[in-house]
Design an enzyme around this catalytic site. Structure first.
Site, PDB file in Angstrom:
ATOM      1  CG  HIS A  83     -11.875  48.033 -56.531  1.00 24.96           C
ATOM      2  ND1 HIS A  83     -11.224  47.299 -55.570  1.00 24.96           N
ATOM      3  CD2 HIS A  83     -11.710  47.347 -57.702  1.00 24.96           C
ATOM      4  CE1 HIS A  83     -10.701  46.213 -56.124  1.00 24.96           C
ATOM      5  NE2 HIS A  83     -10.971  46.227 -57.413  1.00 24.96           N
ATOM      6  CB  VAL A 139     -12.843  38.210 -63.166  1.00 24.87           C
ATOM      7  CG1 VAL A 139     -13.890  38.419 -62.078  1.00 24.87           C
ATOM      8  CG2 VAL A 139     -11.480  38.700 -62.688  1.00 24.87           C
ATOM      9  NE  ARG A 162      -8.590  47.583 -59.181  1.00 29.89           N
ATOM     10  CZ  ARG A 162      -7.855  47.640 -58.061  1.00 29.89           C
ATOM     11  NH1 ARG A 162      -7.306  48.761 -57.690  1.00 29.89           N
ATOM     12  NH2 ARG A 162      -7.669  46.536 -57.342  1.00 29.89           N
ATOM     13  CG  ASP A 188     -16.317  37.235 -73.916  1.00 31.61           C
ATOM     14  OD1 ASP A 188     -15.865  37.473 -72.779  1.00 31.61           O
ATOM     15  OD2 ASP A 188     -15.754  37.591 -74.970  1.00 31.61           O
TER      16      ASP A 188
END
Lengths: 306, 306, 306, 306
Positions: D178, D13, D91, D34
């Site tokens: 979500h 993503v 999730r 990252d």
């Protein structure tokens, strides 16, 4: 297949449409047509002078009606805005001029073998769209006027300013003639997830005042510039892109409604075949009456124009 | 931080710059300034009428010099192109008008606390750029004229037409004054991976003829439209984007060259600090002479203008 | 006519090509094909989930070869990059896999009646492009490999970093095989308006070192990601757009050169008919030898692959 | 001022967000962060390899937290989607991993002096957004989760397919978590200018079936790709652009609602200061109950996560 679009009429609006398309690479082939050879060639050259500094390439063809044969969309921007620059003038002062221009242009479009979609900006747009449909013999769903797509944008701007939100977060329509008999169908307008009529009552907002402000928008622009261009050209190019990509977007554009027997602005689903489906609003009695009046006015003007 | 850009002067060019920026979402905040209140408000309103049909939002502020303080780039498009619409006129007929406008505008820019980059389109651009630099007190590398970025584009168009290739596949520069004393430095022009001088010799191509055609381009556009807009506005916005994104692109723009003591067009590396590095071309003796002549002409005009 | 493009092979590269096209509205109709039904449907669904938040609409068709008939361009991204993830592997480890895939795909393309342009990304790209041309029977100018358009971009990145300029202000080419036998033709590279060979001599820059760094680029990306995607997908989509808009741009892509009897990367003018004209570089003896070696290598591999 | 955006977490993503931004020139400066140095450097290099073939330039900075100080927006895409690739996973299997990552990242963001807006994609997004807000100490309105902006897009896709219209011509929201406790608030959904509840009754459409299909969307994408990327990245970048340009767009995003005491998705007006105003829907009793359940679930998970 690549994208082929044509613009007929290179006044302020037509040339802005052409520039917007070229600057964004929206078309691969762009046909520009105008009876003023110097003007259309100047615009074409000016656009070509832009290309070395643009990321996209567009092939520009000038004043070649035969190139329309396989165009997907033709945009008509013929007109003479200068005629409106006088006291008490409205869009109908352009009618005799534009009618004659359309009578010249439409048969040439027809003769080219064009079978695509015709997007009409020329004013008075509802009458001129009808005239184009009749003279080109194209199916009614393939001839569309930009109509109140611009006026609805103006209404959204005014409402958005009032509620301090993005105009794209306002929904709803101006309906009828793209002219003085049009109106905002407040029953269709929503902002902040509420009908504006409810919010207006709660917050003591005078909707007729907003309507007036919205209608005056075009007049202010015209007063300051002697023409309007960016708003209407953006509406027209959005419509072109919706057609090219078969997006099936619902837009308030001038389309032929059987129940009124005229072209007038009313939302419809637009795609590659033009008008794909006509919406059906739940208007109030008062709005229906206004719409009927607007339809009557367009019909009368159309009959006078023939 | 978001992108803040200003445009001063909302004639044909300035308003096209504004529209191009808004239509592409190139700026988040756009300040529009013009002494003609009706015109600048009309353009602002017209641009706002476009937004509901655009994918991007731009905040538009009108005639507020204090908003320039934290702008990244100001584009100056003040001028009066109508002055050029007479026999024998060149860009210098605009000088008295534009000089006076700059003398009004520059102190206001300075007073705002603006410390960004100033992109000058106003003609005669080399003289006006110099004037702006002097009157704003901004470092020389932060004041840049669009100069022959447009003329080079026109040259590329003409060469591309001759060799039937994309103008973006032509490299090279027009140098000197953005005016009659400019010239194409053919020694810098390459197409099809060859110096054009070599190809011209092989294919019997008359380079002076191409030069003439390139120079006439602007005149043809001006003749047909009474102004030019798309080519120069595209050049200016490309320059703005290069600055905003610190792209370090090499561009032929009007920058101050110490050895000539004037602003004139010569390629330079452009980034967020403006002119980052000046290129050094290997020009022929003849080209050096032409450049010196052009520099002399600009200097003379600048001295006369003070 | 609208723009119709197809992507065959929805691995990392193919799906990035599809996303880039959809996100920018570069195509109106997009056909996605992959033998992994779950993957191609997942990508299609993911792209459709993006559309409500995008400004453009794209019609997506999945796994329908008959939809290729009237496509303007097909992009082949079939391959299996995982095969390269082992010591000493190069692009040829993918050959048996991709050859078999092409033997499956090419006849289906042919059977669809497709008569457009085929842009090949699949590796080893020069051999695979040749194979596609043979198996589809399309004219050689309509089958093009992305080739060293990516390697040239990498070279530009390295040179641009060295000279601290925009990579788009560097010109020149990597030539030959998109693989280990390729090389930067330094005689073609220019930056700051000078041949890089001259600048390198003046500034004591080691060009072979830059060459090495450029070649290592892909390897670093592969090492860190286990695939490469953005660079090559961007090159491919640029090529597609050049074809769609008939831009006639000069690009270093894999095209069939008669004098070498193979597909290899060498600049050519690209437009709507594919390869329109082949450039002719003035290479040094050493570069010509390297190119011949690269051609020989490709020919040998191609013969082995049959 | 130019546009500065950061992306933390370069998985599927985060890297798609970065590519989408670079490919469209949405940012001038892009900071990529990252903990996997090889991966983030590979993505940065791959993006730089794209630039010579792109129209826009973006400055990329890698793994420099100090560069966040003057960023306008940070996008958090940290997470580990692979954890979801097992039976019965949702999730929340990502929560321990992501919570630990956020506990590492958030203090570094705070230490950089960042005072902009934080857009959180990381799952479980409502809990993670809350955690970010707490650990960075940023005002609640400046920390926003993408939440059901994606789920609402999926709902629009399903409804649009059913009614054969552009998903952008469907309005309405999915609300709450979500995650599995979310729901489509059908009372807010409108298509063809009618409440969908009315049309569903007239046309015998099973809304719970559409709801199910909409929810399954993400699962199908995940099943076919082992991750989802384009839909959520597009939602996130749209949110970023709305913030950068201060568009004041109404969007269903995860924002802190006092009456529920948690972050959950509910429409709000979003601009440069983040959440500018919270909408107030007229939900049905059943919807209110579902929303309360969803809020309770998020609160419970949040408490467990601490």
């Amino acid at each position: 297949m690549s994208r082929k679009v044509a613009v007929i009429g290179m006044g302020h609006v037509g040339s802005t449409v052409a520039h917007y398309i070229v600057a964004n690479g929206f078309a691969d082939d762009l046909v520009l047509i105008d009876s003023n050879e110097d003007k259309v060639n100047a615009d074409a050259l000016d656009l070509k002078d832009a290309m070395p500094n643009l990321p996209y390439h567009t092939n520009i063809v000038v004043n070649d009606y035969s190139a329309l044969k396989d165009a997907e969309v033709i945009v008509s921007a013929v007109g003479n805005i200068k005629l409106q620059d006088q006291p008490q003038a409205d869009r109908f002062v352009e009618l005799p001029f534009t009618r004659d221009a359309v009578k010249d242009v439409a048969p040439k479009i027809k003769a080219s073998g064009f079978s695509g979609k015709l997007v009409v900006i020329s004013n008075p747009v509802d009458v001129i769209t009808s005239l184009y449909q009749q003279l080109t013999g194209l199916p009614k769903n393939q001839v569309i006027g930009t109509g109140t797509l611009l006026d609805s944008a103006r209404m959204k701007r005014v409402v958005a300013d009032k509620f301090n939100v993005d105009p794209r977060s306002v929904s709803g329509y101006n309906l009828g003639e793209h002219g003085n008999s049009q109106f905002t169908a407040w029953s269709t307008v929503r902002v902040l997830d509420q009908p504006i009529t409810k919010l207006a009552a709660e917050r003591n907002i005078d909707l007729p005042e907003l309507d007036k402000e919205s209608k005056l928008g075009g007049w202010y622009v015209f007063k300051g510039k002697k023409y309007t261009s960016y708003g209407v050209a953006t509406a027209a190019v959005r419509l072109v892109n919706v057609i090219l990509s078969d997006a099936r977007t619902e837009l308030p554009v001038s389309n032929f409604r059987e129940e009124y027997g005229v072209y007038l602005s009313y939302p419809a689903i637009v795609g590659r075949q033009g008008i794909l489906e006509q919406s059906q609003l739940d208007l109030t009695e008062e709005e229906l009456q206004k719409l009927q009046n607007s339809a009557n006015f367009i019909k009368q003007k159309y009959n006078e124009s023939k």
